[in-house]
Design a protein around this motif. Structure first.
Motif, PDB file in Angstrom:
ATOM      1  N   TRP B 235       0.859  -1.175   0.000  1.00  0.00           N
ATOM      2  CA  TRP B 235       0.000   0.000   0.000  1.00  0.00           C
ATOM      3  C   TRP B 235       0.897   1.226   0.000  1.00  0.00           C
ATOM      4  O   TRP B 235       1.620   1.476   0.950  1.00  0.00           O
ATOM      5  CB  TRP B 235      -0.937  -0.002   1.200  1.00  0.00           C
ATOM      6  N   GLU B 236       0.905   1.943  -1.078  1.00  0.00           N
ATOM      7  CA  GLU B 236       1.659   3.185  -1.157  1.00  0.00           C
ATOM      8  C   GLU B 236       0.633   4.296  -1.343  1.00  0.00           C
ATOM      9  O   GLU B 236       0.145   4.512  -2.450  1.00  0.00           O
ATOM     10  CB  GLU B 236       2.630   3.144  -2.339  1.00  0.00           C
ATOM     11  N   PRO B 237       0.291   4.993  -0.235  1.00  0.00           N
ATOM     12  CA  PRO B 237      -0.774   5.995  -0.324  1.00  0.00           C
ATOM     13  C   PRO B 237      -0.452   7.027  -1.395  1.00  0.00           C
ATOM     14  O   PRO B 237       0.690   7.461  -1.518  1.00  0.00           O
ATOM     15  CB  PRO B 237      -0.772   6.649   1.063  1.00  0.00           C
ATOM     16  N   GLY B 238      -1.445   7.382  -2.163  1.00  0.00           N
ATOM     17  CA  GLY B 238      -1.225   8.350  -3.228  1.00  0.00           C
ATOM     18  C   GLY B 238      -0.719   7.688  -4.497  1.00  0.00           C
ATOM     19  O   GLY B 238      -0.621   8.325  -5.532  1.00  0.00           O
ATOM     20  N   GLN B 239      -0.358   6.416  -4.442  1.00  0.00           N
ATOM     21  CA  GLN B 239       0.145   5.764  -5.642  1.00  0.00           C
ATOM     22  C   GLN B 239      -0.606   4.485  -5.975  1.00  0.00           C
ATOM     23  O   GLN B 239      -1.246   4.401  -7.006  1.00  0.00           O
ATOM     24  CB  GLN B 239       1.639   5.472  -5.506  1.00  0.00           C
ATOM     25  N   GLN B 240      -0.504   3.493  -5.115  1.00  0.00           N
ATOM     26  CA  GLN B 240      -1.169   2.244  -5.472  1.00  0.00           C
ATOM     27  C   GLN B 240      -1.441   1.353  -4.276  1.00  0.00           C
ATOM     28  O   GLN B 240      -0.872   1.532  -3.197  1.00  0.00           O
ATOM     29  CB  GLN B 240      -0.317   1.479  -6.484  1.00  0.00           C
TER      30      GLN B 240
END
Lengths: 341, 551
Positions: B235-240
């Motif tokens: 989980w990379e917030p703002g990305q994917q």
């Protein structure tokens, strides 16, 4: 000499402290003055008055302004910028992941833009009124007058959608790659450090279109400033003297004229750079770039106080740093420039 | 695919997506390696599906305060509930959840007591969390306790099913769980199937809880501990957000796709370009304009499903003196250019909600068309009757977050209102203020609203938007008869003989009084590659990749 320079740098940093304190206060007050109620927003779609109140308490927004400010400053003192409610992350973590993304893009765009703007400006100044001068004028006018989202979408349409030569505008890396281990936060550099050439190349390719879009926009001020500064310097007495003394044109142009014209150019660069960093929101949106500009705008839209304050503070620190660097660059370029005089 | 693959990079990536990780390693191309390098032990077989989203996912925990709607998908995909809804095939052949069928999820069976006040659930004995430990009634109780205790939206939603207090939840033994109710409600079971009451691995959560944080909100915000069909891998917030299939999943048939990548792409134009080029498999929630154009082009499958229990409406607020008179509200309803709005603002994507012929409803279907259509003569006459022959001036508010449909709709309405002498200057309100102004303070004289109810019952819609106390009653409408009818029908079973006439009466009053003038029922549209099958619509409007398959 060296010692006094260190002292002056330290003095400069000290001078920045009141500015930063001012920024902290203003940012705090401004975010509070924003219209909109973050508690109502974050309580969700079916919230009742009670649940909005619960959210308000849990966000600490039920306290008085001075109380909130004291809590904020106390947190700041420990390096805690608070938690962003919209991303659900600590603001420090958000800034640490998004600022490098913006920096990487902006720096690269600036390099591209300098590579075109400097020669263009110099050429236009040495041959005013010729076709190259007109070309410079056209490019500059086009660069400023095309809005970045338009240039961005146009580039995506032509190079990605139609020709298929550009990678998909999916952000910093295509989904088949994993982000490289964090060292500098610059994906290209980090991937190279990790020895992963494929990822570095992929990250570089992702950079190209957004950087060109941004670069086109920043070309204008730099090229114009280069041209104006060069024109002014080239018409000054010492250039005439140098030419009369029989120095080669190249030597006159680069050693004497360009070096003297560099001061205004560097000043412009500093301004352009700081401006680009926070203001390339549209480029970030078009290319799904997870940068600091879109972060700030999203935070503003939902009144995410901690995130907005964190952004403003970060940008203030950056501005101060960049100004300091520019001042230092002045002294390196022109020894006559002193800090005190 | 109708588009040829122009470059070799393209080819290798598409291959990668189709073949999954095991296949990617054997392709042997450098560019496919990193994923395989880092994730060697991930699910074997199956394919990778890439989906573009316009919004950011800000938490893995639906119960946390501030979790936004797009994040609810994690509760849907990484967790199970006691019960779920069935699936039905829509007239166009696409799949939709079926609100009338409750199916087993973690509970293999359940039974109501004679008086309808207790429900006994028998949990499946083979159910395990993604870490392999069995799902027990203790986990169920802990999770439901959490949902009713943490406050905010989850607690409000639980209340709709009369689930308010941890004392209502009892563990009988490891696989038997009992819920006691203050009274029978048809909403209890469906409310257990919404995303909110998801079942958490309480052992893992408690191991990560602290004295300050007994419900492990910090841990579950960043980690999942569920038994759902997928596990959040990255989980990379703002990305994917990347899901991997949970091969231990036993609440249904194992999904065909082994990995789902949800990529956040803020710009709708970029999302469209990506799905048209075939670089992603699906663009979820495409704007109506794109839905229309992409369907016409024919290269992609565009699936549009009417959003159940949802209406785009004009709310006439009774704090504004003329709107207190129902003739004025009816005049408004006759002055609206429905057709034009539907074409311009909705690009004809949706279900028309005007033009019914009778003033009383023939069925209990909801939403259903209202008996109004554009008739300026009638509007003018009603205004004169109400004592406003020269019209009046009323500010008309729209939200800056929703301008894509609100602005064209408001402009067209403004234009027609001018023809009957009503001036409606349009005021735009920033998204952050909108809810406060329109719904909490209810201070907007005339506004547009888009409420949708999760549980698919007319009484549920009325409960949220026609009562004096309803949050979504932006009109400040109040009618004691509606209040009584909603109270009588809200928990009543739909096969109870009293239910149908009362619902018809509710709808009849809504027709007559029109505090909310419906414009159209919106649709949820997604554009996907023709290779992708098994797309299913859900009332919660979150992507459910369990049935997806790639040709």
């Amino acid at each position: 000499m060296a010692k006094s320079k260190t002292m002056t740098v330290l003095g400069r940093v000290a001078e920045a402290i009141p500015t930063l304190i001012g920024v902290v206060i203003v940012a705090f007050l401004l975010t509070r003055a924003l219209p909109g109620d973050p508690a109502a927003y974050f309580a969700g779609p079916a919230a009742t008055l009670e649940s909005i109140q619960e959210v308000r308490v849990s966000l600490g927004l039920d306290k008085s302004l001075p109380e909130q400010f004291i809590i904020y400053v106390a947190d700041l003192a420990t390096g805690n910028l608070g938690n962003s409610i919209s991303t659900g992350q600590p603001v420090t973590a958000d800034v640490m992941s998004r600022l490098p993304a913006s920096l990487e893009l902006t720096l690269f765009a600036l390099v591209l833009s300098l590579g075109v703007a400097l020669p263009l400006g110099i050429l236009a100044a040495t041959k005013p009124g010729t076709w190259i001068d007109q070309l410079c004028r056209i490019i500059v006018t086009a660069g400023v007058s095309l809005p970045v989202f338009f240039t961005g979408l146009l580039l995506v349409y032509v190079f990605y959608y139609q020709l298929g030569v550009a990678p998909s505008p999916l952000g910093r890396l295509d989904f088949v790659y994993l982000s490289p281990p964090h060292v500098t936060g610059f994906y290209v550099v980090d991937a190279l450090i990790a020895g992963d050439g494929a990822t570095a190349w992929a990250a570089f390719r992702q950079l190209l279109l957004p950087a060109i879009t941004l670069g086109l926009f920043t070309l204008a001020p730099i090229a114009r400033m280069t041209r104006a500064a060069m024109l002014q310097v080239l018409s000054s007495d010492f250039i005439r003297t140098a030419r009369a003394a029989g120095l080669s044109w190249r030597k006159v142009l680069f050693t004497y004229a360009f070096r003297n014209a560099l001061l205004p150019i560097i000043t412009t660069l500093g301004m352009v750079f700081s401006f680009m960093l926070g203001a390339n929101v549209l480029v970030e949106k078009v290319f799904a770039w997870p940068g600091i500009g879109s972060y700030a705008v999203e935070a503003l839209v939902v009144s995410d106080y901690a995130a907005v304050q964190g952004f403003v503070l970060t940008m203030a620190v950056l501005f101060v740093t960049i100004n300091l660097l520019i001042d230092l660059a002045y002294t390196a370029i022109d020894p006559r420039v002193g800090f005190d005089g | 695919m109708s588009r040829e693959e122009p470059t070799s990079t393209h080819f290798s990536r598409r291959q990668f997506m189709k073949s999954g990780v095991a296949g990617a390693a054997t392709i042997g191309l450098g560019m496919a390696l990193p994923f395989a390098k880092v994730l060697p032990a991930s699910a074997q077989g199956g394919s990778t599906v890439v989906i573009a989203l316009g919004t950011t996912i800000n938490s893995l925990d639906l119960h946390r305060k501030g979790t936004n709607r797009p994040s609810y998908q994690v509760a849907v995909n990484a967790y199970d509930r006691l019960v779920s809804f069935g699936t039905k095939t829509m007239p166009d052949g696409s799949l939709s959840y079926d609100s009338s069928v409750i199916e087993p999820d973690l509970a293999e069976s359940w039974s109501f007591s004679e008086d309808g006040l207790t429900i006994t659930f028998n949990l499946r004995k083979d159910a395990v969390f993604s870490d392999g430990t069995p799902v027990t009634a203790t986990d169920v109780k802990w999770s439901l306790d959490r949902a009713v205790t943490l406050g905010g939206f989850p607690t409000t939603q639980m209340k709709a099913g009369l689930l308010e207090n941890p004392e209502q939840f009892t563990v009988v033994d490891d696989h038997t769980f009992v819920i006691t109710l203050p009274k029978f409600s048809k909403l209890t079971l469906p409310d257990l199937a919404v995303p909110v009451p998801f079942i958490i691995n309480s052992k893992v959560a408690l191991a990560n809880a602290t004295a300050d944080d007994p419900w492990a909100t910090e841990y579950l915000h960043r980690n999942t501990a569920g038994s759902g069909a997928f596990v959040v891998e990255r989980w990379e917030p703002g990305q994917q957000l990347v899901y991997t299939r949970n091969d231990n999943w036993s609440s249904g048939e194992l999904p065909e796709v082994s990995r789902v990548i949800m990529r956040e792409i803020p710009s709708p134009s970029t999302r469209r370009a990506l799905v048209e080029r075939g670089d992603i498999d699906m663009s979820y929630e495409v704007p109506p304009k794109d839905a229309l154009e992409l369907r016409d082009k024919g290269d992609l499958n565009v699936i549009s499903t009417p959003i159940e229990n949802s209406l785009f409406v004009v709310a006439c607020n009774e704090i504004f003196e003329p709107f207190k008179n129902k003739k004025v509200r009816q005049a408004m309803a006759y002055a609206i250019p429905y057709e034009d709005i539907f074409k311009t603002a909705a690009y004809s994507q949706g279900v028309p909600m005007w033009g019914a012929s009778e003033m009383s409803p023939a069925t209990t279907q909801w939403p259903q068309p209202f008996p109004y259509s554009t008739d300026l003569e009638k509007a003018k006459a009603l205004l004169t009757e109400a004592g406003y022959p020269d019209g009046f001036t009323v500010p008309f508010y729209i939200s800056l977050d929703l301008v894509s449909w609100m602005e064209p709709a408001a402009l067209l309405i403004q234009e027609n209102l001018a023809k009957i002498g009503v001036k409606a200057p349009i005021e735009k309100i920033p998204g952050a203020n909108w809810r406060t102004a329109a719904l909490v303070e209810k201070r907007l004289e005339m506004s547009l609203d888009d409420f949708a109810g999760w549980l698919n019952y007319p009484d549920y819609y009325f409960f949220w938007s026609y009562l004096e106390t309803s949050l979504f009653n932006a009109s400040n409408y109040s009618n004691p008869e509606i209040a009584t009818l909603v109270e009588e029908t809200l928990h009543l079973a739909t096969d109870d003989p009293a239910w149908e006439p009362k619902i018809k009466r509710l709808i009849e009053i809504a027709f007559e009084d029109v505090p909310r003038i419906p414009l159209w029922q919106p649709t949820l549209s997604s554009a996907m590659s023709k290779d992708l099958g098994g797309y299913e619509y859900w009332f919660h409007r979150q992507i459910d990749p369990r049935k997806l398959s790639k040709a």
